[in-house]
Design a protein around this motif. Structure first.
Motif, short mmCIF file in Angstrom:
data_model
loop_
_atom_site.label_atom_id
_atom_site.label_comp_id
_atom_site.label_asym_id
_atom_site.label_seq_id
_atom_site.Cartn_x
_atom_site.Cartn_y
_atom_site.Cartn_z
N GLY A 49 -9.10 -33.02 9.97
CA GLY A 49 -7.68 -33.30 10.16
C GLY A 49 -7.31 -33.19 11.63
O GLY A 49 -8.17 -32.99 12.49
N ASP A 50 -6.02 -33.37 11.90
CA ASP A 50 -5.53 -33.20 13.27
C ASP A 50 -4.10 -32.71 13.22
O ASP A 50 -3.47 -32.61 12.15
CB ASP A 50 -5.65 -34.50 14.07
CG ASP A 50 -4.84 -35.63 13.47
OD1 ASP A 50 -3.60 -35.50 13.38
OD2 ASP A 50 -5.45 -36.65 13.09
N ILE A 51 -3.57 -32.39 14.38
CA ILE A 51 -2.29 -31.71 14.48
C ILE A 51 -1.13 -32.57 13.97
O ILE A 51 -0.07 -32.05 13.60
CB ILE A 51 -2.04 -31.26 15.92
CG1 ILE A 51 -1.00 -30.13 15.97
CG2 ILE A 51 -1.64 -32.44 16.81
CD1 ILE A 51 -0.93 -29.44 17.32
N SER A 52 -1.31 -33.89 13.93
CA SER A 52 -0.24 -34.77 13.46
C SER A 52 0.12 -34.53 12.00
O SER A 52 1.19 -34.92 11.55
CB SER A 52 -0.62 -36.23 13.68
OG SER A 52 -1.73 -36.59 12.87
N GLU A 53 -0.77 -33.88 11.25
CA GLU A 53 -0.51 -33.60 9.83
C GLU A 53 0.37 -32.37 9.64
O GLU A 53 0.83 -32.10 8.53
CB GLU A 53 -1.85 -33.37 9.10
CG GLU A 53 -2.82 -34.52 9.20
CD GLU A 53 -4.19 -34.15 8.66
OE1 GLU A 53 -4.29 -33.14 7.94
OE2 GLU A 53 -5.17 -34.85 8.97
N LEU A 54 0.60 -31.62 10.72
CA LEU A 54 1.28 -30.33 10.60
C LEU A 54 2.75 -30.44 10.97
O LEU A 54 3.15 -31.26 11.79
CB LEU A 54 0.59 -29.30 11.49
CG LEU A 54 -0.92 -29.13 11.31
CD1 LEU A 54 -1.44 -28.06 12.26
CD2 LEU A 54 -1.27 -28.80 9.87
N SER A 55 3.55 -29.57 10.34
CA SER A 55 4.97 -29.45 10.66
C SER A 55 5.37 -27.99 10.46
O SER A 55 4.57 -27.18 9.98
CB SER A 55 5.83 -30.37 9.78
OG SER A 55 5.62 -30.05 8.40
N VAL A 56 6.61 -27.66 10.82
CA VAL A 56 7.07 -26.28 10.72
C VAL A 56 8.42 -26.24 10.04
O VAL A 56 9.36 -26.96 10.42
CB VAL A 56 7.19 -25.62 12.12
CG1 VAL A 56 7.62 -24.16 11.98
CG2 VAL A 56 5.89 -25.72 12.87
N PRO A 78 -11.34 -26.91 4.04
CA PRO A 78 -10.75 -26.33 5.25
C PRO A 78 -10.13 -27.40 6.16
O PRO A 78 -10.51 -28.56 6.12
CB PRO A 78 -11.93 -25.66 5.94
CG PRO A 78 -13.10 -26.53 5.57
CD PRO A 78 -12.83 -26.94 4.14
N PHE A 79 -9.18 -26.95 6.97
CA PHE A 79 -8.60 -27.77 8.01
C PHE A 79 -9.38 -27.50 9.29
O PHE A 79 -9.40 -26.36 9.77
CB PHE A 79 -7.12 -27.42 8.19
CG PHE A 79 -6.44 -28.12 9.34
CD1 PHE A 79 -6.05 -29.44 9.23
CD2 PHE A 79 -6.19 -27.43 10.52
CE1 PHE A 79 -5.41 -30.08 10.29
CE2 PHE A 79 -5.55 -28.06 11.58
CZ PHE A 79 -5.17 -29.39 11.47
N VAL A 80 -10.04 -28.53 9.81
CA VAL A 80 -10.91 -28.36 10.98
C VAL A 80 -10.54 -29.41 12.01
O VAL A 80 -10.40 -30.60 11.68
CB VAL A 80 -12.40 -28.53 10.59
CG1 VAL A 80 -13.30 -28.34 11.81
CG2 VAL A 80 -12.77 -27.55 9.49
#
Length: 345
Positions: A49-56, A78-80
């Motif tokens: 994965g990459d950081i674009s999949e994440l939010s807060v 896992p997220f790697v």
């Protein structure tokens, strides 16, 4: 037996989470020999994965890092990640963070292998200070914090080999192949103090005289013919303007220490070329330091006169005993220190 050299009495301590998995000096050769295999072990998982999949989600009391808009722990783990990545959540409008600054932050950290948080400053409404002059920090902090602004919030992902590496961190539940994910808020940033700064204080009569410029070891003159104090003396020479030192914090100080008996310097931090850091108020250093420095404002210069019973103890009466442990060279000595308190974290 504590060493009389205070900088060796307790190792430098920064927030554990923010330290890299660097080898100690004694392990350096071995670390060099095994670096290649360690890196291979740490990076054996392919990116998922990459950081674009994440939010807060910041709607609650504590920010929650999500993946694809849902609970991180329920995603395909896992997220790697393959490399360190950052993404600004909200721009800051405060002062810029510069290299070498002390940066006060709040953060939540998630283990990419489990999707679960393993550390947070929000739970106890705390902040921690990241000292960007500390080369033991994760490279991600040293490289990614400068240039940002106070008030900014951002996401940060760190691959295993740029975090705790092949050793992982058992205490935090981080394995050798686990990606680290941070949500971080920059609360403040400033250049670190290099010497005491604040209002000068007139000391009580009869104490040792001090000539100090904060750049070199202090010149301390013991009053001729004066009796050694039997109680701890903690006399401010400069009253700092920072927060008060609290028990359990790590303090950063410059100091000079002399013996009352002859006025000779037995230790100082200036000869090392950098301030000393150690926990305070928890028994890691001599009692006179714990009692005399807790409660002092950061930025202060403090004169400590420490009787033997709050330093390295009384001199042993039986020095020929084969069973008695060796006494400190400073046993029985009243000690005098001048301490500049440069930070408390």
């Amino acid at each position: 037996m504590r060493s009389p050299r205070l900088r060796l009495a307790a190792l430098a301590a920064a927030p554990l989470l923010l330290l890299s998995a660097c080898a100690t000096d004694g392990d350096a050769d071995q670390a060099d020999q095994t670096a290649t295999s360690d890196d291979a072990a740490a990076t054996s998982l392919a990116p998922t994965g990459d950081i674009s999949e994440l939010s807060v989600d910041t709607s609650g009391d504590e920010p929650v890092i999500e993946r694809d808009g849902s609970a991180f722990a329920d995603s395909d783990l896992p997220f790697v990640v393959a490399s360190t990545e950052t993404e600004t959540v909200e721009e800051g409008d405060g002062d810029a963070v510069e290299e070498g600054h002390e940066v006060r932050v709040r953060y939540v950290a998630v283990n990419g292998a489990t999707g679960e948080p393993f550390a947070s400053t929000y739970q106890n409404d705390e902040t921690v200070v990241i000292d960007l002059s500390n080369e033991m920090l994760f490279p991600a902090f040293l490289n990614e914090l400068p240039g940002r602004s106070v008030g900014e919030t951002f996401l940060l992902t760190i691959p295993a080999e740029e975090g705790f590496g092949s050793a992982g961190n058992d205490q935090l539940g981080v394995g050798p192949q686990d990606t680290l994910v941070f949500f971080m808020e920059i609360v403040d940033s400033s250049a670190p103090l290099t010497k005491a700064t604040g209002e000068e204080v007139e000391p009580e009569a009869g104490l040792p005289e001090v000539d100090a410029d904060g750049e070199n070891a202090a010149d301390i003159t013991i009053p001729e013919g004066a009796d050694e104090p039997t109680d701890l003396v903690a006399q401010q020479l400069i009253k700092g303007e920072g927060p008060e030192v609290q028990a359990g914090q790590t303090i950063k100080v410059h100091y000079t220490g002399v013996k009352w008996s002859d006025g000779e310097i037995f230790d100082d931090s200036y000869s090392a070329g950098q301030p000393a850091q150690f926990p305070i108020g928890v028994g890691s250093v001599i009692e006179g330091w714990d009692s005399g420095l807790v409660g002092q404002p950061v930025g202060s210069r403090v004169l400590l006169v420490i009787p033997a019973d709050q330093a390295y103890g009384e001199a042993p009466e039986d020095t020929d005993s084969e069973t008695a442990p060796p006494a400190s060279p400073l046993a029985g000595e009243t000690l005098v220190f001048v301490v500049d308190i440069l930070g408390a974290y």
